[in-house]
Design an enzyme around this catalytic site. Structure first.
Site, PDB file in Angstrom:
ATOM      1  N   GLY A 149       4.985   3.552 -17.879  1.00  0.00           N
ATOM      2  CA  GLY A 149       4.056   2.729 -17.001  1.00  0.00           C
ATOM      3  C   GLY A 149       4.241   2.601 -15.521  1.00  0.00           C
ATOM      4  O   GLY A 149       4.955   3.485 -15.165  1.00  0.00           O
ATOM      5  N   ASN A 150       3.664   1.831 -14.793  1.00  0.00           N
ATOM      6  CA  ASN A 150       3.909   1.690 -13.439  1.00  0.00           C
ATOM      7  C   ASN A 150       3.877   0.192 -12.904  1.00  0.00           C
ATOM      8  O   ASN A 150       3.650  -0.815 -13.824  1.00  0.00           O
ATOM      9  CB  ASN A 150       2.950   2.380 -12.653  1.00  0.00           C
ATOM     10  CG  ASN A 150       1.715   1.922 -13.009  1.00  0.00           C
ATOM     11  OD1 ASN A 150       1.231   0.842 -12.329  1.00  0.00           O
ATOM     12  ND2 ASN A 150       0.674   2.920 -13.460  1.00  0.00           N
ATOM     13  N   ARG A 151       4.137   0.056 -11.773  1.00  0.00           N
ATOM     14  CA  ARG A 151       4.570  -1.319 -11.304  1.00  0.00           C
ATOM     15  C   ARG A 151       3.318  -2.164 -10.878  1.00  0.00           C
ATOM     16  O   ARG A 151       3.598  -3.181 -10.209  1.00  0.00           O
ATOM     17  CB  ARG A 151       5.493  -1.331 -10.250  1.00  0.00           C
ATOM     18  CG  ARG A 151       6.941  -0.714 -10.630  1.00  0.00           C
ATOM     19  CD  ARG A 151       7.799  -0.238  -9.476  1.00  0.00           C
ATOM     20  NE  ARG A 151       8.234  -1.264  -8.754  1.00  0.00           N
ATOM     21  CZ  ARG A 151       9.346  -2.214  -8.771  1.00  0.00           C
ATOM     22  NH1 ARG A 151      10.069  -1.655  -9.693  1.00  0.00           N
ATOM     23  NH2 ARG A 151       9.326  -3.189  -8.165  1.00  0.00           N
ATOM     24  N   SER A 152       2.270  -1.608 -11.047  1.00  0.00           N
ATOM     25  CA  SER A 152       0.954  -2.366 -10.478  1.00  0.00           C
ATOM     26  C   SER A 152       0.665  -3.637 -11.244  1.00  0.00           C
ATOM     27  O   SER A 152       0.749  -3.616 -12.352  1.00  0.00           O
ATOM     28  CB  SER A 152      -0.212  -1.245 -10.594  1.00  0.00           C
ATOM     29  OG  SER A 152      -1.175  -2.035 -10.198  1.00  0.00           O
TER      30      SER A 152
ATOM     31  N   ALA B 269      -3.749   1.696 -10.682  1.00  0.00           N
ATOM     32  CA  ALA B 269      -2.788   2.637 -10.664  1.00  0.00           C
ATOM     33  C   ALA B 269      -2.871   3.531 -12.167  1.00  0.00           C
ATOM     34  O   ALA B 269      -2.443   2.802 -13.119  1.00  0.00           O
ATOM     35  CB  ALA B 269      -1.279   2.143 -10.586  1.00  0.00           C
TER      36      ALA B 269
END
Ligand code: FMN
Length: 422
Positions: free
Chosen positions: A210-213, A277
């Site tokens: 995943g990502n931090r958005s 993102a």
């Protein structure tokens, strides 16, 4: 500028959701608005006059015959900065669309020259009935903002579109409409698509890449577009935020799901803003059961494959006049990388921001440079994500081809029609 409190007329009609308007009223008064509640006579069957009077600090009446010396049937509308009707019943929408003036609320709607917002709430059948659709279209054509109801549990066991949105989110609509004032509905009649959040690429049933958005920027874009009158489709990936009032939400998980949802929604959109993102890569295979930590053996490598490039595809397949906006989160060589990406993806605008652990993700503020395909460069200093969102819509609005005017230019006698100013 005067320092008086903004004056809001809160109209309440006789829907079961009338109790939710108490929460909206609280938020308005606590944030420094002078609120007069104008219920319909039937609305008082759901929530009584003492509740509205105590919470607003102002007298409350549904009819034109109280306090006649002050001519309330014209004064309230004339002096309001915002008229906000929540819930708006099917009956109230019909009366407003036909210009009836049979109680204090409908008189107020006819005399108001400020922005007018309706937040309808009713059973799905009533909302979808051609009569209601026509009334909503009429009100919108006159410049009123009619907020799409939310989908979910209705009175009784039914579910579907027709729920009054969360009062906290209705308050956000009121706040934005008040801030933008009389000429604020510049996206009326437009359909915009906003993507938000961060995609998750599943590895096995419990793990993902995943990502931090956080989705805060995309949600700010969706909220501000609703307040500017647009029909908003919000494609949301893994976001833990309340649904912005008036948006059609499509929830997705992975980049492939985001791709499908955005392309579908973009088919009739005037503008697409890709604030999400989206993962560039995903694991090549999905393991149907949890990968075990086998004693002694090292971890198995995860092979990655490319995800579809949604922004590039939108740029390539855009329908005539469609405006495409990308976001570029960069950690180094921010502007140079941004310019290259703008050219590569063939979008109209690219919002470039520097990201890092504490710079943008999850924060309420942002700072960016917006690059235009026409060579323009708009610097947006650090400020609320909503402020950046407003600038994005200003730039999008300037690039949209003129459509047939959402409001008739003049009413009888050359004066604006009710709600036109909004
Ligand atoms: C329990 C109950 C719940 C109702 N809820 C709604 C509603 O959510 N939306 C709606 O449009 N009408 C609803 N109605 C019907 C309205 O109350 C009715 O049309 C009324 O005449 C509306 O009056 P007003 O528009 O003057 O407030 C409801 C009626 C009852 C008895």
């Amino acid at each position: 500028m005067t320092s008086r409190k903004p004056r809001v007329v809160l109209g309440v009609s006789a829907g079961i959701a009338a109790y939710k308007a108490c929460e909206l009223l609280r938020r308005l008064t606590e944030s420094g608005h002078d609120v007069t509640v104008v219920p319909t006579a039937d609305a008082l069957r759901f929530v009584g006059e003492p509740t509205w009077a105590a919470l607003s600090g102002n007298p409350v009446s549904p009819q034109v015959w109280d306090g006649v010396a002050e001519v309330p049937h014209v004064r309230l509308g004339q002096t309001a900065d915002l008229v906000f009707v929540a819930p708006a019943t099917a009956d109230l929408l019909a009366r407003a669309a036909h210009g009836l003036a049979d109680d204090l609320l409908t008189n107020t709607l006819l005399t108001a020259r400020c922005p007018v917002v309706f937040a309808p709430a009713m059973h799905t059948e009533m909302w979808e009935h051609p009569a209601t659709r026509a009334n909503v279209a009429t009100l919108r054509s006159r410049g009123a903002l009619v907020v799409e109801p939310a989908s979910g549990r209705l009175t009784g066991k039914d579910t579907g579109p027709g729920r009054l949105p969360d009062p906290a989110e209705l308050f956000e609509v009121a706040r934005h409409v008040l801030a933008r004032g009389a000429d604020g509905r510049d996206l009326a009649g437009r359909h915009v698509v906003v993507s938000a959040g961060g995609t998750r690429e599943p590895i096995d049933p419990v793990r993902f890449i995943g990502n931090r958005s956080s989705g805060l920027q995309g949600y700010a874009l969706a909220r501000t577009a609703v307040a500017r009158g647009a029909r908003v489709t919000l494609v949301s990936a893994n976001v833990a935020l309340p649904d912005p009032a008036g948006t059609g939400i499509v929830s997705v998980g992975s980049a492939e799901e985001m791709h499908k949802a955005v392309v579908e929604a973009a088919a009739d959109a005037d503008a697409v803003v890709m604030a999400a993102a989206v993962a560039d890569f995903r694991p090549s295979g999905y393991r149907g059961s949890k990968i075990k930590k086998t004693e002694g053996a090292g971890p198995e490598p995860i092979r990655l494959v490319k995800n579809p490039d949604i922004l590039a595809e939108l740029g390539e397949n855009r329908r005539p006049g469609q405006v495409i906006v990308g976001f570029a989160a960069e950690t180094d060589d921010v502007l140079a990388n941004g310019r290259a990406k703008l050219a590569r993806k063939r979008c109209d605008l690219l919002v470039v921001n520097q990201v890092g652990e504490d710079l943008t993700f999850g924060r309420p503020d942002n700072e960016a440079v917006i690059l235009g395909s026409d060579g323009s460069q708009t610097e947006v200093p650090r400020g609320a994500k909503e402020a950046l969102a407003e600038i994005v819509w200003d730039l999008v609005g300037a690039r949209l081809k003129p459509s047939s005017p959402p409001f008739p230019p003049e009413g009888p006698g050359g004066r604006p029609l009710p709600g036109d100013a909004g």
